[in-house]
Design an enzyme around this catalytic site. Structure first.
Site, PDB file in Angstrom:
ATOM      1  N   GLY A 228      32.773  43.164  44.382  1.00 27.16           N
ATOM      2  CA  GLY A 228      33.068  44.444  45.020  1.00 27.16           C
ATOM      3  C   GLY A 228      32.755  45.632  44.125  1.00 27.16           C
ATOM      4  N   CYS A 229      33.086  45.519  42.857  1.00 27.60           N
ATOM      5  CA  CYS A 229      32.857  46.628  41.922  1.00 27.60           C
ATOM      6  C   CYS A 229      31.366  46.825  41.659  1.00 27.60           C
ATOM      7  CB  CYS A 229      33.620  46.383  40.629  1.00 27.60           C
ATOM      8  SG  CYS A 229      35.414  46.344  40.889  1.00 27.60           S
TER       9      CYS A 229
END
Length: 150
Positions: free
Chosen positions: A44-45
């Site tokens: 996600g990051c």
């Protein structure tokens, strides 16, 4: 204390991914997007950082600067930024001082650092706060907030 729209952004100092000293006061006077994210090199990051990278010129064209902050080390940020060719500053907040100054909440019962994006105007006032674990949704939301300021 949790910051809200209309609050003045807290000033802080930190180290960038290249080990340089960063002072937020040096950036007041232009629109800012400050985004807090959980950890370098997680799916996600990475998606979020690369999405900011892909639209970085759109932010720059509006006079805005993007700044990413997590608890990772300068070395981790440096590798992450180089690997994904990130053109913006990443700040190390391993003691969580900046995260705490903004009042960024945690997710998953406090196990995961929160993902929150703040948009700040030229005067240093917070004009938008977006809190969502959905990494991809932060970029269009921040861009719309910057566009509204023009």
């Amino acid at each position: 204390m949790k910051l809200q729209v209309g609050d003045k952004v807290p000033t802080f100092k930190a180290k960038t991914q290249s080990g340089e000293n960063f002072k937020l006061l040096d950036y007041i006077g232009k629109p800012l997007v400050i985004y807090f994210y959980p950890k370098d090199n997680t799916p996600g990051c990475t998606l979020q950082a690369c999405s900011f990278r892909d639209q970085y010129q759109d932010f720059q064209d509006l006079g805005a600067e993007v700044i990413g902050i997590s608890g990772d080390s300068e070395e981790s940020h440096d590798k992450f930024a180089k690997k994904h060719k990130l053109p913006f500053v990443l700040l190390s907040d391993f003691k969580k001082n900046i995260r705490n100054a903004f009042g960024v909440p945690s997710h998953l019962f406090g196990l995961l650092p929160g993902r929150v994006t703040y948009v700040i105007n030229k005067e240093g006032i917070i004009v938008s706060i977006f809190n969502s674990i959905n990494a991809a949704s932060h970029i269009p939301t921040a861009l719309k907030a910057i566009q509204k300021m023009k």
